[in-house]
Design an enzyme around this catalytic site. Structure first.
Site, PDB file in Angstrom:
ATOM      1  CG  HIS A   1      -1.841   1.207   1.239  1.00 21.85           C
ATOM      2  ND1 HIS A   1      -2.905   1.336   0.358  1.00 21.85           N
ATOM      3  CD2 HIS A   1      -1.840   2.337   1.994  1.00 21.85           C
ATOM      4  CE1 HIS A   1      -3.519   2.482   0.585  1.00 21.85           C
ATOM      5  NE2 HIS A   1      -2.888   3.110   1.566  1.00 21.85           N
ATOM      6  CB  SER A   2       0.987   4.254   0.267  1.00 22.75           C
ATOM      7  OG  SER A   2       1.156   5.629   0.059  1.00 22.75           O
ATOM      8  CG  LEU A   3       7.339   3.706   0.688  1.00 23.73           C
ATOM      9  CD1 LEU A   3       8.044   4.273  -0.539  1.00 23.73           C
ATOM     10  CD2 LEU A   3       7.972   4.235   1.961  1.00 23.73           C
TER      11      LEU A   3
ATOM     12  CG  ASP B   1       2.418   8.288   0.151  1.00 25.28           C
ATOM     13  OD1 ASP B   1       1.200   8.279   0.232  1.00 25.28           O
ATOM     14  OD2 ASP B   1       3.130   7.396   0.543  1.00 25.28           O
TER      15      ASP B   1
ATOM     16  CD  GLU C   1       3.830   5.861  -2.016  1.00 26.39           C
ATOM     17  OE1 GLU C   1       3.323   4.997  -1.307  1.00 26.39           O
ATOM     18  OE2 GLU C   1       3.545   5.988  -3.164  1.00 26.39           O
TER      19      GLU C   1
END
Length: 274
Positions: free
Chosen positions: A91-93, A210, A218
């Site tokens: 998720h995300s980064l 982010d 991120e």
């Protein structure tokens, strides 16, 4: 088919399983964010969360701020400890790291994931330029973190606690902000992109970081829902590609956890049955 004690890989002992799901956390997060997934996913799938230095049980270690070095290190740890088929969720980064680890494993001819789930992240080749707020002084950095919905105000106001957390948060911002996408051979595994409908990464916006530790810390660009920042993920695989939308913002995975796990479960059990 067990993993020996390893600070990088956090799993819950249990009955023999058929497939392992490596989970990569968003910036500022830890393996603990996936602690409840094992009981809710499937008895056939083992959850194994990646624990990066500087957080959780590795809080006293120096965080890593080089994505290439982190990618190689995580990939090698997984290759040494993966006696069963596996998949990646990030998720995300974490999506960016999972993607790069998958590319590294494939390029090196090592065991690679059967499926990649990339959640809450813009397509790597369409990431926009980012403001490097991790280079700010402590006070300025903390002020910037207040703009992101994710870190409780009480934590941000606790200066002693923030002094302990800042090295890890800075390192996470650096991992994403210094990311240098390079084209390479397409992945040859199914790729599922998962996104919250109200995520700035899906509908556009004016922030360029982010906010993982601080919501999605991120540093990704803010694409429109029909833009290449989301659909562009299809350029990274020669295999099946899907986009799954969920109600919610960047952290839809928390309130929509049941729906997220149902989506992952369906895809993984199809893989196990194949």
């Amino acid at each position: 088919m067990t993993i020996k004690s390893n600070p990088w890989l956090v799993r819950s002992p249990g009955a023999p399983r058929r497939l392992r799901l490596y989970c990569f956390c968003y910036a500022g997060g830890s393996a603990a964010n996936y602690a409840n997934w094992q009981a809710e996913l499937s008895p056939q799938v083992e959850i194994c969360a990646i624990e990066l230095p500087g957080r959780g049980s590795r809080f006293g270690e120096t965080p890593m701020s080089s994505l290439p070095l982190l990618t190689e290190t995580v990939a090698r740890e997984i290759a040494r400890n993966s006696p069963m088929p596996f998949a990646f969720f990030g998720h995300s980064l974490g999506a960016l790291l999972a993607f790069e680890v998958a590319r590294y494993l494939q390029h090196q001819g090592l065991p690679k994931p059967l499926h990649l789930f990339a959640s809450g992240a813009s397509a790597p080749q369409h990431r926009s330029s980012k403001k490097k707020i991790h280079l700010l002084g402590d006070s300025e950095f903390i002020e910037e973190l207040k703009n992101y919905n994710g870190t409780p105000p009480a934590v941000l106001a606790h200066r002693e606690l923030m002094e302990l957390l800042l090295p890890m948060i800075r390192a996470d911002f650096a991992l994403a902000c210094d990311y240098d996408y390079r084209s390479g051979p397409l992945l040859d595994m199914p790729l599922t992109v998962m996104m919250g409908r109200d995520d700035d990464n899906a509908k556009g916006g004016d922030k360029t970081e982010d906010k993982g530790a601080a919501s999605k810390a991120e540093g990704e660009g803010e694409p429109k829902a029909d833009g290449e920042q989301v659909t562009g993920w299809h350029k990274e695989t020669s295999n099946a590609f899907h986009i799954e939308w969920f109600e919610g913002d960047h952290f839809y995975i928390q309130p929509q956890r049941a729906a997220v796990l149902a989506c992952i479960r369906e895809a993984l059990l199809e893989t196990v049955a194949a």
